[in-house]
Design an enzyme around this catalytic site. Structure first.
Site, mmCIF file in Angstrom:
data_model
loop_
_atom_site.group_PDB
_atom_site.id
_atom_site.type_symbol
_atom_site.label_atom_id
_atom_site.label_comp_id
_atom_site.label_asym_id
_atom_site.label_seq_id
_atom_site.Cartn_x
_atom_site.Cartn_y
_atom_site.Cartn_z
ATOM 1 N N TYR A 120 -6.396 34.970 73.350
ATOM 2 C CA TYR A 120 -5.871 36.321 73.134
ATOM 3 C C TYR A 120 -4.622 36.582 73.955
ATOM 4 O O TYR A 120 -4.556 36.199 75.127
ATOM 5 C CB TYR A 120 -6.932 37.365 73.509
ATOM 6 C CG TYR A 120 -7.992 37.544 72.464
ATOM 7 C CD1 TYR A 120 -7.676 38.018 71.193
ATOM 8 C CD2 TYR A 120 -9.324 37.250 72.744
ATOM 9 C CE1 TYR A 120 -8.660 38.186 70.230
ATOM 10 C CE2 TYR A 120 -10.313 37.420 71.793
ATOM 11 C CZ TYR A 120 -9.970 37.884 70.527
ATOM 12 O OH TYR A 120 -10.932 38.056 69.582
ATOM 13 N N LYS A 177 -34.638 44.637 93.053
ATOM 14 C CA LYS A 177 -34.034 45.695 92.221
ATOM 15 C C LYS A 177 -33.120 45.077 91.155
ATOM 16 O O LYS A 177 -32.814 43.875 91.217
ATOM 17 C CB LYS A 177 -33.242 46.646 93.118
ATOM 18 C CG LYS A 177 -32.065 45.987 93.834
ATOM 19 C CD LYS A 177 -31.517 46.864 94.940
ATOM 20 C CE LYS A 177 -30.350 46.188 95.644
ATOM 21 N NZ LYS A 177 -29.948 46.905 96.863
HETATM 22 C C1 LIG Z 1 -30.034 46.003 97.904
HETATM 23 C C2 LIG Z 1 -30.492 46.300 99.274
HETATM 24 C C3 LIG Z 1 -30.826 45.263 100.163
HETATM 25 C C4 LIG Z 1 -30.610 43.805 99.839
HETATM 26 O O1 LIG Z 1 -29.257 43.471 100.050
HETATM 27 P P1 LIG Z 1 -28.729 41.972 99.943
HETATM 28 O O2 LIG Z 1 -27.317 42.054 100.362
HETATM 29 O O3 LIG Z 1 -28.869 41.589 98.509
HETATM 30 O O4 LIG Z 1 -29.586 41.150 100.825
HETATM 31 C C5 LIG Z 1 -31.340 45.613 101.395
HETATM 32 N N1 LIG Z 1 -31.504 46.906 101.751
HETATM 33 C C6 LIG Z 1 -31.172 47.915 100.925
HETATM 34 C C7 LIG Z 1 -31.375 49.315 101.384
HETATM 35 C C8 LIG Z 1 -30.649 47.666 99.673
HETATM 36 O O5 LIG Z 1 -30.319 48.663 98.871
#
Ligand SMILES: *Cc1c(COP(=O)(O)O)cnc(C)c1O
Length: 363
Positions: free
Chosen positions: A258, A36
């Protein structure tokens, strides 16, 4: 040609290596590789290609899933939050997407839609995180309604751990409670199950069930301590680099950047590096954040600008030049460390790399 020296190198073999680490951690489970958020900022298509030996992919929207289908991926693809609107259902089913259902409204959409295709549904159970999922009491009813519906559903049960990556005792106890809750709620069924993300897989690997869902681990990052990472031999996938574009001596008492927020206590040799929050380098990185310049560990001084940062290179004044290489994170500088100095986590830094940074694949 990219003239700006800020670049993100994506180590493709490292992705494959990290997937193999995940497989070894759960040798009897299938791996749903989570890609994702554009592959945690690494480019979803390039990541999926390298991880094509995974058993499936996890994404956050039908847009990401359809993009993968369009690119020819025939894997199982799970929408981790399910559908956002009823209008997505025909598209999701035609494209053979696996769907999480976490609430009543999503359940009703599926029950009211008629199809001859078998739908892979993942019933999400809230075991204590209280974000998404049916309560444990609701699960029996949900399963019953799916089974009694004219559509054919291939049911899976899943949950998500809230603090598997934290080692303080309250977090460990909470995780153990979530595991017991999931186990108890799901054991009476014969369905495939999934509980663990990366940290869960690394720390509570005996609860891998039929499917594991690693994300951050595949990119060679995560919130575990360095020694835990060493023991799992993960390799960082992204290396963020740029170059020194200016050098100057300033006197004790003079300020940098800054707001004049950093003041030199001694005569200081300052290098300017072409990276900033416009590239996704965290603006909240504190003074002292490590940067590698020409392989030497030096410290960030002053505020992060949109296109530039400043570092103190006094100790290495005769070894660093215009054009010297600067590594912001990568093999010799764990992104977790930079994240800590910026009060955030590696996930946010990786997802935050902006489109103006070219990604260069390393074979
Ligand atoms: C994003 C996600 C994962 C992966 O999590 P990580 O901490 O990056 O391993 C697993 N399960 C669900 C439901 C998620 O939304």
């Amino acid at each position: 040609m990219f003239y700006r020296p800020a670049k993100a190198y994506i180590n493709l073999p490292a992705l494959r290596h990290n997937l193999n680490v995940a497989k070894k951690l759960a040798p009897n489970s299938k791996v749903l590789a989570v890609v994702k958020a554009n592959g945690y900022g690494h480019g979803i298509c390039r990541v999926a290609q390298q991880l094509s030996s995974a058993d499936g992919f996890g994404v956050a929207s039908i847009d990401e899933a359809l993009y993968l289908r369009q690119k020819g991926f025939l894997h199982r693809i799970l929408l981790l939050e399910g559908l956002f609107s009823e209008t997505e259902i025909p598209l999701a089913i035609q494209n053979r997407l696996d769907l999480v259902i976490h609430s009543e409204h999503q359940l009703l959409w599926l029950l009211n839609f008629q199809t001859s295709l078998v739908i892979n549904v993942w019933v999400k159970i809230d075991t204590g995180m209280h974000r998404l999922g049916f309560s444990t009491e609701e699960v029996t009813g949900v399963v019953k309604r799916l089974e009694q519906n004219p559509n054919s559903f291939n049911i899976h049960l899943m949950s998500h751990l809230a603090s598997a990556d934290e080692s303080i005792s309250t977090a460990v106890e909470f995780t153990q409670k979530q595991i017991r809750c999931f186990d108890k709620t799901s054991e009476k069924y014969n369905f495939s199950r999934s509980l663990v993300n990366s940290a869960g897989l690394q720390v509570y690997g005996q609860f891998s069930y039929e499917w594991v869902r690693p994300g951050i681990l595949l990119y060679g990052a995560g919130r575990l301590s360095e020694s835990e990472y060493d023991s799992h031999q993960l390799k960082p996938v992204m290396r963020l680099e740029s170059e020194v574009i200016s050098l100057k001596w300033i006197q004790a008492g003079e300020c940098v950047g800054y707001g004049n927020s950093w003041q030199a206590q001694r005569e200081t040799y300052v290098a300017v590096i072409a990276i900033g929050y416009g590239d996704g380098y965290p603006r909240h990185a504190q003074v002292g954040t490590p940067v590698l310049v020409n392989g030497k560990r030096v410290s960030l001084i002053g505020r992060v600008s949109m296109d530039m940062i400043t570092v103190d290179i006094t100790e290495y004044c005769d070894q660093i030049h215009i054009g010297s290489l600067a590594t912001l994170w990568g093999d010799d500088l764990p992104i977790e460390e930079v994240a800590k100095w910026s009060n955030t986590i590696s996930y946010e830094l990786l997802c935050g790399i902006t489109t103006r940074v070219p990604m260069i694949e390393v074979q």
